[in-house]
Design a protein around this motif. Structure first.
Motif, PDB file in Angstrom:
ATOM      1  N   LEU A 198       0.831  -1.201   0.000  1.00  0.00           N
ATOM      2  CA  LEU A 198       0.000   0.000   0.000  1.00  0.00           C
ATOM      3  C   LEU A 198       0.867   1.251   0.000  1.00  0.00           C
ATOM      4  CD1 LEU A 198      -3.099   0.224   0.075  1.00  0.00           C
ATOM      5  CD2 LEU A 198      -2.907   0.761   2.493  1.00  0.00           C
ATOM      6  N   ARG A 199       0.567   2.164  -0.923  1.00  0.00           N
ATOM      7  CA  ARG A 199       1.332   3.398  -1.026  1.00  0.00           C
ATOM      8  C   ARG A 199       0.492   4.583  -0.583  1.00  0.00           C
ATOM      9  NH1 ARG A 199       6.195   2.292  -2.974  1.00  0.00           N
ATOM     10  NH2 ARG A 199       6.395   0.275  -4.015  1.00  0.00           N
ATOM     11  N   VAL A 200       1.171   5.682  -0.292  1.00  0.00           N
ATOM     12  CA  VAL A 200       0.480   6.881   0.184  1.00  0.00           C
ATOM     13  C   VAL A 200      -0.613   7.286  -0.798  1.00  0.00           C
ATOM     14  CG1 VAL A 200       0.786   9.347   0.613  1.00  0.00           C
ATOM     15  CG2 VAL A 200       2.437   7.708   1.556  1.00  0.00           C
ATOM     16  N   ALA A 201      -0.319   7.200  -2.103  1.00  0.00           N
ATOM     17  CA  ALA A 201      -1.297   7.598  -3.119  1.00  0.00           C
ATOM     18  C   ALA A 201      -2.578   6.783  -3.056  1.00  0.00           C
ATOM     19  CB  ALA A 201      -0.668   7.471  -4.513  1.00  0.00           C
ATOM     20  N   ASP A 202      -2.489   5.552  -2.522  1.00  0.00           N
ATOM     21  CA  ASP A 202      -3.667   4.684  -2.464  1.00  0.00           C
ATOM     22  C   ASP A 202      -4.671   5.120  -1.403  1.00  0.00           C
ATOM     23  OD1 ASP A 202      -2.573   3.000  -4.438  1.00  0.00           O
ATOM     24  OD2 ASP A 202      -1.403   1.918  -2.942  1.00  0.00           O
ATOM     25  N   ILE A 203      -4.223   5.828  -0.383  1.00  0.00           N
ATOM     26  CA  ILE A 203      -5.125   6.141   0.733  1.00  0.00           C
ATOM     27  C   ILE A 203      -5.263   7.637   1.024  1.00  0.00           C
ATOM     28  CG2 ILE A 203      -4.798   3.918   1.876  1.00  0.00           C
ATOM     29  CD1 ILE A 203      -2.820   5.257   3.747  1.00  0.00           C
ATOM     30  N   MET A 204      -4.492   8.474   0.342  1.00  0.00           N
ATOM     31  CA  MET A 204      -4.531   9.904   0.678  1.00  0.00           C
ATOM     32  C   MET A 204      -5.850  10.542   0.214  1.00  0.00           C
ATOM     33  SD  MET A 204      -1.941  11.507  -2.168  1.00  0.00           S
ATOM     34  CE  MET A 204      -2.412  11.689  -3.897  1.00  0.00           C
ATOM     35  N   HIS A 205      -6.233  11.637   0.884  1.00  0.00           N
ATOM     36  CA  HIS A 205      -7.362  12.464   0.450  1.00  0.00           C
ATOM     37  C   HIS A 205      -6.897  13.302  -0.725  1.00  0.00           C
ATOM     38  CE1 HIS A 205      -9.816  11.605   4.073  1.00  0.00           C
ATOM     39  NE2 HIS A 205      -8.620  11.430   4.615  1.00  0.00           N
ATOM     40  N   GLN A 206      -7.770  13.430  -1.727  1.00  0.00           N
ATOM     41  CA  GLN A 206      -7.392  14.161  -2.933  1.00  0.00           C
ATOM     42  C   GLN A 206      -8.467  15.183  -3.301  1.00  0.00           C
ATOM     43  OE1 GLN A 206      -5.667  11.570  -6.131  1.00  0.00           O
ATOM     44  NE2 GLN A 206      -6.346   9.879  -4.812  1.00  0.00           N
ATOM     45  N   SER A 279       5.904  12.046  -0.146  1.00  0.00           N
ATOM     46  CA  SER A 279       5.616  11.851  -1.571  1.00  0.00           C
ATOM     47  C   SER A 279       4.568  10.754  -1.752  1.00  0.00           C
ATOM     48  CB  SER A 279       6.887  11.460  -2.324  1.00  0.00           C
ATOM     49  OG  SER A 279       7.858  12.478  -2.212  1.00  0.00           O
ATOM     50  N   PRO A 280       3.731  10.857  -2.771  1.00  0.00           N
ATOM     51  CA  PRO A 280       2.643   9.884  -2.945  1.00  0.00           C
ATOM     52  C   PRO A 280       3.120   8.479  -3.273  1.00  0.00           C
ATOM     53  CG  PRO A 280       2.791  11.340  -4.851  1.00  0.00           C
ATOM     54  CD  PRO A 280       3.701  11.907  -3.796  1.00  0.00           C
ATOM     55  N   GLU A 281       4.314   8.340  -3.864  1.00  0.00           N
ATOM     56  CA  GLU A 281       4.779   7.014  -4.266  1.00  0.00           C
ATOM     57  C   GLU A 281       5.412   6.224  -3.123  1.00  0.00           C
ATOM     58  OE1 GLU A 281       8.247   9.812  -5.110  1.00  0.00           O
ATOM     59  OE2 GLU A 281       6.073   9.840  -5.396  1.00  0.00           O
ATOM     60  N   LEU A 282       5.628   6.850  -1.981  1.00  0.00           N
ATOM     61  CA  LEU A 282       6.220   6.138  -0.855  1.00  0.00           C
ATOM     62  C   LEU A 282       5.202   5.196  -0.219  1.00  0.00           C
ATOM     63  CD1 LEU A 282       8.372   8.893   0.886  1.00  0.00           C
ATOM     64  CD2 LEU A 282       9.115   7.103  -0.686  1.00  0.00           C
ATOM     65  N   LEU A 283       5.725   4.190   0.467  1.00  0.00           N
ATOM     66  CA  LEU A 283       4.852   3.231   1.142  1.00  0.00           C
ATOM     67  C   LEU A 283       4.093   3.916   2.277  1.00  0.00           C
ATOM     68  CD1 LEU A 283       7.216   0.132   1.428  1.00  0.00           C
ATOM     69  CD2 LEU A 283       5.240   0.356  -0.079  1.00  0.00           C
ATOM     70  N   ALA A 284       2.848   3.474   2.482  1.00  0.00           N
ATOM     71  CA  ALA A 284       2.061   4.007   3.588  1.00  0.00           C
ATOM     72  C   ALA A 284       2.761   3.729   4.914  1.00  0.00           C
ATOM     73  CB  ALA A 284       0.665   3.390   3.574  1.00  0.00           C
ATOM     74  N   ALA A 285       3.482   2.596   4.987  1.00  0.00           N
ATOM     75  CA  ALA A 285       4.215   2.269   6.209  1.00  0.00           C
ATOM     76  C   ALA A 285       5.285   3.319   6.507  1.00  0.00           C
ATOM     77  CB  ALA A 285       4.850   0.888   6.093  1.00  0.00           C
ATOM     78  N   GLU A 286       5.839   3.943   5.467  1.00  0.00           N
ATOM     79  CA  GLU A 286       6.828   5.004   5.669  1.00  0.00           C
ATOM     80  C   GLU A 286       6.171   6.254   6.233  1.00  0.00           C
ATOM     81  OE1 GLU A 286      10.116   5.153   2.540  1.00  0.00           O
ATOM     82  OE2 GLU A 286       8.576   4.005   1.487  1.00  0.00           O
ATOM     83  N   ALA A 287       4.913   6.470   5.874  1.00  0.00           N
ATOM     84  CA  ALA A 287       4.171   7.602   6.446  1.00  0.00           C
ATOM     85  C   ALA A 287       3.979   7.387   7.947  1.00  0.00           C
ATOM     86  CB  ALA A 287       2.818   7.756   5.753  1.00  0.00           C
ATOM     87  N   VAL A 288       3.677   6.143   8.342  1.00  0.00           N
ATOM     88  CA  VAL A 288       3.536   5.818   9.762  1.00  0.00           C
ATOM     89  C   VAL A 288       4.839   6.128  10.496  1.00  0.00           C
ATOM     90  CG1 VAL A 288       3.147   3.973  11.449  1.00  0.00           C
ATOM     91  CG2 VAL A 288       1.814   4.025   9.328  1.00  0.00           C
ATOM     92  N   HIS A 289       5.938   5.661   9.924  1.00  0.00           N
ATOM     93  CA  HIS A 289       7.251   5.887  10.550  1.00  0.00           C
ATOM     94  C   HIS A 289       7.545   7.376  10.693  1.00  0.00           C
ATOM     95  CE1 HIS A 289      11.453   5.319  11.587  1.00  0.00           C
ATOM     96  NE2 HIS A 289      11.791   6.136  10.610  1.00  0.00           N
ATOM     97  N   LEU A 290       7.261   8.151   9.648  1.00  0.00           N
ATOM     98  CA  LEU A 290       7.522   9.597   9.674  1.00  0.00           C
ATOM     99  C   LEU A 290       6.677  10.287  10.742  1.00  0.00           C
ATOM    100  CD1 LEU A 290       9.066  11.910   8.283  1.00  0.00           C
ATOM    101  CD2 LEU A 290       7.168  12.094   6.661  1.00  0.00           C
TER     102      LEU A 290
END
Length: 323
Positions: A198-206, A279-290
């Protein structure tokens, strides 16, 4: 029996199984490497077979192989002689388990497999057995005794066979250069798959759902935008959409403490500058870490020109099953 006796029994069982694994470790030799080479260069699938407890272990070994990059499935030996042998092709390899090496349902398959020219890797506790002798490669899974006090119920022997199967799977995984992305492709339904796919682009609000105001907006307008969008923050951008900062629920509390006259404020006066984005192409798991690393609960999503193209918060990640 008292709880002390139960604990002593458990400790004795585990000690015997640990000893069995140490025996298997000591018995590893060139045959293990030969089995790995045969399996690695098999153009088809690894068909695992075994009867009774060996069958249960074989089923798990097949599942582990399949999930780590080696196509495999389990074939019940009893059903094999009644039609299921049709699942086997000349490109396949058979991994046959039998502690005695004499299990009739398994040994009865040997002439048919040999007629098809299918390589056989056996795993037994009896190196002189029929199955061990007839196989192309034999893996020695001999243990001194079962953990069962009667030395009858398959316990240490099944633990040893299971561990040896894991060793095969991991050796093949490493030889294939199997990556976390490869692993995720075979586990798309689980939480691990979601973290790896799952990537950030898959779950972000747009689009219209992104909380966003320009730098000329008043604080009141920023608060109304936060309320409408419900993510606990709003992005603050330049007129051309580039991220300048964010204004969050936490910023509002600090503003209430420090600013006596909210009516006169613009959001640019009290926003958080130099905020984190992703960035939208990064993994959603990286968003959690950040978020966890910086103790924040929301992130703007920006493109390579720092223009805001999305937003997400910890609740979005929670709903997506990433955390």
């Amino acid at each position: 029996m008292t709880s002390v006796h139960h604990l002593a029994s458990a400790q004795r069982t585990l000690q015997l199984e640990i000893a069995a694994l140490q025996e298997i470790f000591a018995q590893l030799d060139a045959d293990f490497a030969a089995a790995c080479e045969l399996m690695l260069h098999c153009p088809g699938r690894i068909i695992v077979t075994g009867m009774g407890k060996s069958g249960h272990i074989g089923n798990k070994i097949a599942a582990t192989l399949a999930s780590t990059g080696t196509p495999a499935f389990f074939m019940h030996p009893g059903e094999a002689s009644h039609g299921d042998l049709g699942m086997v092709t000349r490109n396949d390899l058979v991994l046959a388990l039998s502690n005695s090496g004499e299990t009739q349902e398994v040994t009865s398959l040997l002439p048919l497999l040999k007629r098809l020219g299918i390589p056989i890797v056996s795993m037994t506790g009896a190196p002189a057995s029929t199955l061990a002798r007839e196989a192309n490669v034999h893996l020695n899974a001999t243990v001194s005794r079962e953990a069962c006090p009667l030395n009858l119920a398959p316990t240490s022997s099944t633990t040893a066979a299971l561990a040896l199967g894991d060793a095969l799977a991991i050796a093949l995984l490493e030889a294939r250069g199997f990556s976390p992305d490869d692993f995720a492709l075979s586990h798309p339904g689980g939480s691990l798959g979601r973290k790896l796919l799952l990537r950030v682009a898959d779950i972000m609000h747009q689009g219209e759902t992104i909380p966003c105001v320009t730098s000329s907006a008043s604080l009141r307008e920023a608060l109304l935008e936060m309320t409408r969008k419900g993510l606990g923050f709003t992005c603050v951008t330049s007129e051309d959409g580039k991220l300048l900062g964010v204004y969050t629920d936490g910023d509002l509390r600090r503003t209430l403490d420090n600013e006596p006259n909210l009516q006169q404020l613009n959001v640019i006066d009290v926003m958080t500058r130099g905020c984190k984005s992703i960035s939208p192409e990064l993994l959603a798991a990286e968003a959690v870490h950040l978020m966890e690393e910086n103790k924040i609960s929301a992130l703007p999503v920006t493109d390579n020109q720092q223009k805001v193209i999305g937003a997400l918060n910890m609740h979005d990640l929670l709903r997506a099953g990433v955390i």
